[in-house]
Design a protein around this motif. Structure first.
Motif, PDB file in Angstrom:
ATOM      1  N   VAL A 153       0.847  -1.197   0.000  1.00 34.22           N
ATOM      2  CA  VAL A 153       0.000   0.000   0.000  1.00 34.22           C
ATOM      3  C   VAL A 153       0.881   1.244   0.000  1.00 34.22           C
ATOM      4  CG1 VAL A 153      -1.809  -1.196   1.284  1.00 34.22           C
ATOM      5  CG2 VAL A 153      -0.112   0.153   2.530  1.00 34.22           C
ATOM      6  N   GLU A 154       0.307   2.340  -0.497  1.00 36.26           N
ATOM      7  CA  GLU A 154       0.985   3.628  -0.457  1.00 36.26           C
ATOM      8  C   GLU A 154       0.239   4.521   0.510  1.00 36.26           C
ATOM      9  OE1 GLU A 154       3.436   5.773  -3.201  1.00 36.26           O
ATOM     10  OE2 GLU A 154       1.873   5.214  -4.639  1.00 36.26           O
ATOM     11  N   LEU A 155       0.856   4.779   1.649  1.00 31.32           N
ATOM     12  CA  LEU A 155       0.191   5.619   2.646  1.00 31.32           C
ATOM     13  C   LEU A 155       0.659   7.061   2.495  1.00 31.32           C
ATOM     14  CD1 LEU A 155       0.350   3.124   5.646  1.00 31.32           C
ATOM     15  CD2 LEU A 155      -1.648   3.724   4.289  1.00 31.32           C
ATOM     16  N   SER A 159      -3.169  10.048  -2.051  1.00 29.21           N
ATOM     17  CA  SER A 159      -3.227   8.813  -2.831  1.00 29.21           C
ATOM     18  C   SER A 159      -4.450   8.028  -2.364  1.00 29.21           C
ATOM     19  CB  SER A 159      -1.946   7.993  -2.673  1.00 29.21           C
ATOM     20  OG  SER A 159      -1.943   7.297  -1.457  1.00 29.21           O
ATOM     21  N   LEU A 160      -5.302   7.713  -3.336  1.00 29.16           N
ATOM     22  CA  LEU A 160      -6.542   7.017  -3.020  1.00 29.16           C
ATOM     23  C   LEU A 160      -6.395   5.534  -3.351  1.00 29.16           C
ATOM     24  CD1 LEU A 160      -9.530   7.759  -2.100  1.00 29.16           C
ATOM     25  CD2 LEU A 160     -10.107   7.548  -4.525  1.00 29.16           C
ATOM     26  N   PHE A 161      -6.753   4.684  -2.402  1.00 20.28           N
ATOM     27  CA  PHE A 161      -6.762   3.237  -2.637  1.00 20.28           C
ATOM     28  C   PHE A 161      -8.076   2.929  -3.349  1.00 20.28           C
ATOM     29  CE2 PHE A 161      -7.543  -1.171  -1.746  1.00 20.28           C
ATOM     30  CZ  PHE A 161      -6.321  -1.766  -1.494  1.00 20.28           C
ATOM     31  N   GLN A 184      -7.229  -4.006   3.512  1.00 19.99           N
ATOM     32  CA  GLN A 184      -7.876  -2.757   3.116  1.00 19.99           C
ATOM     33  C   GLN A 184      -8.871  -3.007   1.989  1.00 19.99           C
ATOM     34  OE1 GLN A 184      -8.740   0.042   3.947  1.00 19.99           O
ATOM     35  NE2 GLN A 184      -8.277   1.733   2.565  1.00 19.99           N
TER      36      GLN A 184
ATOM     37  N   MET B 209      -5.433   6.666   7.843  1.00 19.46           N
ATOM     38  CA  MET B 209      -4.016   6.499   7.551  1.00 19.46           C
ATOM     39  C   MET B 209      -3.595   7.457   6.440  1.00 19.46           C
ATOM     40  SD  MET B 209      -2.793   4.068   9.485  1.00 19.46           S
ATOM     41  CE  MET B 209      -1.368   3.438   8.608  1.00 19.46           C
ATOM     42  N   THR B 210      -4.539   7.828   5.602  1.00 16.86           N
ATOM     43  CA  THR B 210      -4.306   8.867   4.590  1.00 16.86           C
ATOM     44  C   THR B 210      -5.463   9.853   4.706  1.00 16.86           C
ATOM     45  OG1 THR B 210      -5.499   7.567   2.941  1.00 16.86           O
ATOM     46  CG2 THR B 210      -3.105   7.345   2.970  1.00 16.86           C
ATOM     47  N   ASP B 211      -5.279  11.037   4.135  1.00 13.28           N
ATOM     48  CA  ASP B 211      -6.307  12.064   4.303  1.00 13.28           C
ATOM     49  C   ASP B 211      -7.593  11.744   3.556  1.00 13.28           C
ATOM     50  OD1 ASP B 211      -4.802  12.317   2.030  1.00 13.28           O
ATOM     51  OD2 ASP B 211      -4.624  14.497   2.093  1.00 13.28           O
ATOM     52  N   LEU B 212      -7.486  10.934   2.473  1.00 13.59           N
ATOM     53  CA  LEU B 212      -8.658  10.718   1.629  1.00 13.59           C
ATOM     54  C   LEU B 212      -9.560   9.580   2.071  1.00 13.59           C
ATOM     55  CD1 LEU B 212      -7.170  11.264  -1.948  1.00 13.59           C
ATOM     56  CD2 LEU B 212      -8.360  12.902  -0.488  1.00 13.59           C
ATOM     57  N   GLN B 213      -9.035   8.648   2.875  1.00 14.45           N
ATOM     58  CA  GLN B 213      -9.906   7.533   3.252  1.00 14.45           C
ATOM     59  C   GLN B 213      -9.437   6.843   4.521  1.00 14.45           C
ATOM     60  OE1 GLN B 213      -7.816   4.978  -0.277  1.00 14.45           O
ATOM     61  NE2 GLN B 213     -10.013   4.789  -0.130  1.00 14.45           N
ATOM     62  N   GLU B 214     -10.314   5.971   5.029  1.00 15.19           N
ATOM     63  CA  GLU B 214     -10.002   5.210   6.221  1.00 15.19           C
ATOM     64  C   GLU B 214      -9.397   3.860   5.845  1.00 15.19           C
ATOM     65  OE1 GLU B 214     -13.137   6.665   9.534  1.00 15.19           O
ATOM     66  OE2 GLU B 214     -13.929   5.344   7.967  1.00 15.19           O
ATOM     67  N   TRP B 215      -8.601   3.331   6.774  1.00 12.72           N
ATOM     68  CA  TRP B 215      -7.904   2.056   6.585  1.00 12.72           C
ATOM     69  C   TRP B 215      -8.098   1.219   7.849  1.00 12.72           C
ATOM     70  CZ3 TRP B 215      -4.340   1.331   2.359  1.00 12.72           C
ATOM     71  CH2 TRP B 215      -4.190   2.452   1.528  1.00 12.72           C
ATOM     72  N   PRO B 216      -7.911  -0.111   7.732  1.00  7.49           N
ATOM     73  CA  PRO B 216      -8.020  -0.945   8.929  1.00  7.49           C
ATOM     74  C   PRO B 216      -7.123  -0.421  10.056  1.00  7.49           C
ATOM     75  CG  PRO B 216      -7.924  -2.325   6.981  1.00  7.49           C
ATOM     76  CD  PRO B 216      -7.666  -0.908   6.510  1.00  7.49           C
TER      77      PRO B 216
END
Lengths: 317, 317
Positions: A153-155, A159-161, A184, B209-216
């Motif tokens: 993953v790229e944290l 960057s949107l997963f 994720q 974990m990133t500004d755009l979305q939530e992560w486990p």
């Protein structure tokens, strides 16, 4: 305890424990044998341990077949498809047809089929190739699994997963290549795709991934997804009796005339009991006699014995 | 609900919901302000989002300090040590001392220290560098963490996965580099090392974990180990009040004169309530107003507002 057959000989014998669980013996084996038309076997710890066949298994299975008993292999291990399981049996010198195998990978695919899961929806897999193959055979498109084993993953900011919005089910099984990418992916599908199903092949805490020791089982990966999604899964493997409907359809034997043979109390024996089968615990796998007889254990099989070949040996006496 | 101050003005205002949770307003802000000597802030979603400071935070913190309020930062994020947190604050232009920071990484180390965990025992870490650094500062030897990020397992006959028998505690926190090696290592320690402690930094399901979305979140990794060990952890982060003992010792403020400010109901607000503090929910993080007001939500803060800087703005009116 289900359908316990009690004879004067049995109740008098010293091999019967206070709980009613009987040690399989020359006295009671015939009564078990005669009351059963189909034997359901767990595989790991019963038929084999890792890649090593347990002594006397082929001869015992052969004898049961020759006496007209139906044989079924019910395994929570989802790493293989039924076809791959049949190959494993053959490679160990046992002839088993794919139709006699009920793996939790097959159960996951059948759950979707029975519930009319649309074929234009996709299935994200945290688990092995066996699940993906069973999904393919059932006409479904699986994503993830081994393909995502090395993904990272790229944290980073902005960057949107991305995940596939057409995923309508996440299937979680044992995955020795579990990683944050897969966690994720599965989590996003379950949290963001409306109506997305959460299916667990099984919830075994640990299993013999190698012959020398136990390793985290599907219960580990399933719990991880429960933790991140705050959802509970639909379990299709043992001790859930979901697979029993298929078994009944194929074999036309009433569950009271089936005997579940397994090495785990909380999956195999509980599955047998939940389904109304007779139950035989073998001590060749994860359960020791002291665990069975510990006062904290509430799951009591009808019979127990050291290994499957005892059936052959005791009947032959 | 704790120590709710009720005045005629407040009860008459339309901003009070049926549940008793009040929207922070020009009418009630002074009453909150005057009844509190220390403000406890969660960080992510309250002070910053990822690497981005939330508007008006530095000015609000400065005003609170200038009025003699004590400031404490209580975070479940275990990826950093207190020192690393202080640096992050400085890099964002906020002057915070290490002593004002209570992270779950610090709490894990303090739990061991308070319970006289022997320094000749080791600690296996599923989590980040922050936990390992806090363990070092407390005089303990940590294993695992980032060092095991790229390790792979060998699932071969006769290959034994070795683990250190002197590991006396497993600490689990958020770990974006979780893998089967770490899961097996932690599982073996907990299942095979007698008396081995199972400590969770926290159980947050997800986090930004990133500004755009939530992560486990850590709750994912903690649940995985619960699944494989069939054990429940000791939780040291929010909503556990374990850290409160340290806070009380350092700041000498009674909990009824503290206000916990956070963006999460199930950690921050519950922590505040568990400890007997006043509570203020900010909507700048994971909780939306509709989640707060949903009938299924049972965790009700004393006050809510859109962001921390509202305190400054409302007091200034």
């Amino acid at each position: 305890m289900n359908s316990k057959t009690t004879t004067t000989t049995e109740t008098a014998t010293a091999t019967e424990s206070a709980s009613g669980t009987q040690l399989l013996s020359a006295q009671n084996v015939a009564s078990l044998f005669n009351s059963v038309d189909a034997f359901l076997f767990d595989c790991d710890g019963v038929i084999w341990k890792g890649d090593k066949l347990i002594d006397g298994v082929p001869q015992t299975l052969e004898m049961l077949r020759s006496k007209g008993k139906k044989l079924v292999f019910v395994t929570n291990n989802s790493s293989k498809s039924r076809g791959q399981y049949a190959q494993k049996f053959h490679s160990l010198g046992i002839s088993v047809s794919q139709d006699e195998i009920f793996s939790s990978s097959f159960a996951a695919a059948m759950y979707l089929k029975l519930n009319n899961f649309p074929t234009d929806k996709k299935v994200y897999v945290i688990g092995g190739e066996g699940i993906l193959e069973e999904l393919r055979l059932a006409g479904y498109t699986g994503l993830g699994g081994p393909e995502d084993a090395e993904k990272r993953v790229e944290l980073k900011s902005n960057s949107l997963f991305e995940h596939d919005k057409s995923v309508g089910a996440v299937v979680v099984g044992l995955d020795p290549y579990v990683n944050y990418y897969k966690l994720q992916y599965g989590t996003l599908c379950l949290r963001e795709n409306p109506g997305c199903l959460f299916i667990a092949t099984n919830r075994d805490a640990v299993g013999h991934m190698t012959d020398l020791q136990e390793w985290p089982g599907a219960g580990c990966m399933v719990a991880a997804i429960c933790g991140s999604t705050e959802r509970e899964p639909i379990v299709v493997g043992k001790p859930s009796t979901f697979m029993m409907d298929f078994l009944l359809q194929r074999f036309e034997v009433s569950t009271s005339r089936m005997c579940m043979v397994g090495d785990r109390l909380d999956t195999d024996i509980l599955f047998g009991q939940n389904a109304g089968c007779k139950t035989l615990l073998v001590l060749s796998g994860v359960t020791t006699q002291s665990t069975l007889q510990d006062p904290s254990n509430k799951i009591l099989p009808d019979y127990y014995t050291s290994q499957v070949s005892d059936i052959l040996e005791l009947l032959g006496r």
